[in-house]
Design a protein around this motif. Structure first.
Motif, PDB file in Angstrom:
ATOM      1  N   ALA A 159       0.831  -1.209   0.000  1.00 19.89           N
ATOM      2  CA  ALA A 159       0.000   0.000   0.000  1.00 19.89           C
ATOM      3  C   ALA A 159       0.864   1.257   0.000  1.00 19.89           C
ATOM      4  O   ALA A 159       0.527   2.262  -0.655  1.00 19.89           O
ATOM      5  CB  ALA A 159      -0.923  -0.015   1.216  1.00 19.89           C
ATOM      6  N   THR A 188       2.024   1.819  -3.449  1.00 21.69           N
ATOM      7  CA  THR A 188       0.890   2.241  -4.273  1.00 21.69           C
ATOM      8  C   THR A 188       0.667   3.746  -4.133  1.00 21.69           C
ATOM      9  O   THR A 188       0.529   4.468  -5.129  1.00 21.69           O
ATOM     10  CB  THR A 188      -0.387   1.494  -3.858  1.00 21.69           C
ATOM     11  OG1 THR A 188      -0.178   0.091  -4.021  1.00 21.69           O
ATOM     12  CG2 THR A 188      -1.576   1.925  -4.704  1.00 21.69           C
ATOM     13  N   THR A 242      -4.573  -0.466  -7.019  1.00 20.06           N
ATOM     14  CA  THR A 242      -4.772  -1.509  -6.004  1.00 20.06           C
ATOM     15  C   THR A 242      -5.431  -2.729  -6.621  1.00 20.06           C
ATOM     16  O   THR A 242      -5.030  -3.872  -6.354  1.00 20.06           O
ATOM     17  CB  THR A 242      -5.623  -0.978  -4.844  1.00 20.06           C
ATOM     18  OG1 THR A 242      -4.943   0.118  -4.219  1.00 20.06           O
ATOM     19  CG2 THR A 242      -5.870  -2.069  -3.798  1.00 20.06           C
TER      20      THR A 242
END
Length: 535
Positions: A188, A191, A206
């Motif tokens: 994450a 990302t 995602t």
């Protein structure tokens, strides 16, 4: 699901009742279900378009938030978007059930099912989140790690940068620590490093990352089916093309899909006697979502039973568990250190955060709420003590179930994997909270075993129910009782439709094509390129 450990039907199970039984026409020309797949594509496109107004929309949308389409998000426009979204969902489910009847009749193989699944997923890759807002929490926690805040100590509200990312996190999770493994937080973090404050790009990226987990499933499930005795078209239909996968895990999206990719490959590795690799892969899955840890004790039994049987089971267990613990410890330590830059175990306490969710979908919570309702008829008391006691009792029951299933798995092989799947389901049902997509943990593993038709019909009902018990916005609908009655009725109708097309005769008057189970019938639009049944 069939409980026999053979791939063939048991003596007491009629062959026609077993989903794994071969159809006598398996080698003959079969129609490619173009119209069924197209129905699902239309439904998925409708879902995508309607979700712009009724899905997990952004607090401040830079695309249509104030444009000519903003009417979709307010008042009657939002109600219309919601109604249209449910029509799209109905088309996807209808197509999925029709596809299932084709598969159970032995008229299609794996390829049409995968084509259908990919075609139905594609429009949802760019849709707003559906039936959940968890992806915004993923991005918020990744942003925390990126900007030097420990997600296991603070909630996203503590972040004073990336306002679009932070404000879209659901209010319940704004100040709670992350319950996810450190490896997923690193994913994450990277990302958000690529997408920054662009929340739309963050959601799409995602989803693309989650497709790595789907690729792992596609690679491992055929191999698991060969070991566990199922039938590949049925397994793929049940797992990859189902609403739980298409709408929850991909349309959501949810990081459970990434974990399941590592888990299923790890289970295959254990069955192939690649035990060290198996422990590594499942531990990596645990570093994404801690639930994968439930599988590890069962894999030790598989390892122990692959050792020479001249020694006692206890000695074989010791020889298997010793390297398993060493491999687990090394991977766990290294993975945590690489992900967080330190050996931070804060994510263990973060697992308590989801317990803030209290609704009757979690079985013990529901029992506590029922007890409170009955007592409250006599005396006004708070619900918390009832729910707390029921959850405490459920934890004890769950521990007992886990230990019992683990002990029953001591002979390894397919029995151990089945017990593993049952235990993963038990964790999803008894440990608070129970969120709909949690049940995929056990379903994916169990899908590779033989299934009876009636149990598959039950799975249709469960899959529909578990999507619809949350509104498209991600808020729960569990206490909207009239709505839930409608959901149950629709789910039961979907289940009956798997066993018999149009069971109530609601659309039979307009039916122009033969049922998918009609022998050797050809249907306009569904009669060209052949697809053979695949074992």
């Amino acid at each position: 699901m069939a409980t026999t450990t053979d791939s063939a039907p048991s003596a007491e199970t009629p062959a026609e009742e077993t989903a794994g039984a071969r159809d006598p026409r398996a080698g003959e020309t079969s129609p490619f279900p173009y119209r069924t797949i197209t129905m699902g594509v239309i439904g998925s496109v409708v879902l995508m378009l309607a979700s712009l107004g009724a899905g997990g929309i952004l607090v401040r949308d830079p695309v249509i938030g104030t444009g000519p389409l903003s009417w979709m998000r307010y008042g009657h426009g939002h109600a219309l978007s919601t109604a249209v979204l449910y029509v799209g969902f109905g088309l996807v489910v209808w197509a999925w059930v029709r596809l299932g009847r084709y598969a159970l009749a032995g008229r299609i193989g794996t390829r049409p099912i995968l084509v259908a699944a990919f075609a139905w997923m594609a429009p949802l890759l760019i849709a707003p989140p559906l039936f959940t807002r968890d992806v915004f929490s993923y991005l918020g926690q990744g942003a925390q790690l990126l900007h030097g805040l420990d997600p296991y100590d603070y909630g996203p509200a503590a972040l004073d940068v990336l306002p679009d990312v932070v404000q879209n996190v659901h209010w319940l999770w704004q100040t709670t620590p992350a319950p996810y493994g450190p490896l997923y937080l690193m994913v994450a973090e990277h990302t958000v490093a690529l997408t920054g404050n662009n929340i739309i790009a963050g959601v799409i990226l995602t989803r693309v990352i989650m497709l790595v987990g789907l690729a792992g499933l596609l690679w491992s499930l055929p191999k698991l089916v060969r070991h566990l005795g199922g039938r590949l078209p049925v397994t793929m239909w049940l797992t990859v093309a189902s609403p739980m996968m298409v709408i929850h895990l991909v349309g959501g999206p949810h990081n459970d899909l990434l974990m399941l990719g590592f888990l299923t490959i790890g289970v295959w590795a254990a069955l192939e006697r690649k035990h060290a690799l198996s422990i590594v892969l499942v531990t990596v899955g645990m570093l994404i979502k801690p639930t994968a840890a439930v599988a590890l004790p069962f894999l030790v039994w598989v390892w122990a039973n692959h050792l020479p049987h001249e020694e006692s089971l206890f000695r074989r267990f010791v020889k298997a568990v010793t390297p398993s613990l060493a491999i687990f410890g090394a991977v766990f330590t290294l993975g945590t250190w690489v992900s967080l830059g330190s050996f931070n175990l804060g994510w263990v306490t973060g697992l308590q955060a989801p317990q803030l969710i209290a609704n009757w979908l979690n079985f013990p919570t529901g029992l506590g709420e029922i007890a409170h309702t009955l007592v409250n008829l006599v005396v006004d008391v708070p619900s918390s003590p009832f729910v707390t006691v029921a959850r405490g009792a459920a934890w004890l029951a769950l521990i007992a179930v886990m230990v019992w299933q683990w002990w029953k798995a001591r002979h390894g092989g397919r029995e151990a994997i089945m017990r593993m799947g049952i235990t993963l389901l038990a964790v999803a049902i008894f440990a608070p909270p129970t969120l709909p997509w949690y049940l995929t943990w056990g379903f994916v593993i169990l899908s590779a075993f033989p299934w009876r038709r009636v149990h598959l019909a039950g799975m249709v009902a469960v899959s529909m129910f578990l999507v619809l018990v949350y509104y498209p916005t991600g808020e729960q609908s569990l206490y909207d009782w009239w709505f839930i009655i409608g959901v149950i009725a629709a789910s039961l109708y979907g289940a009956a439709s798997l066993l018999k097309a149009d069971p109530l005769g609601l659309i039979g008057v307009w039916k122009r094509e033969p049922d998918p189970e009609t022998p050797l019938a050809t249907t306009a639009g569904e009669s060209s390129p052949t697809s053979r049944s695949t074992a």
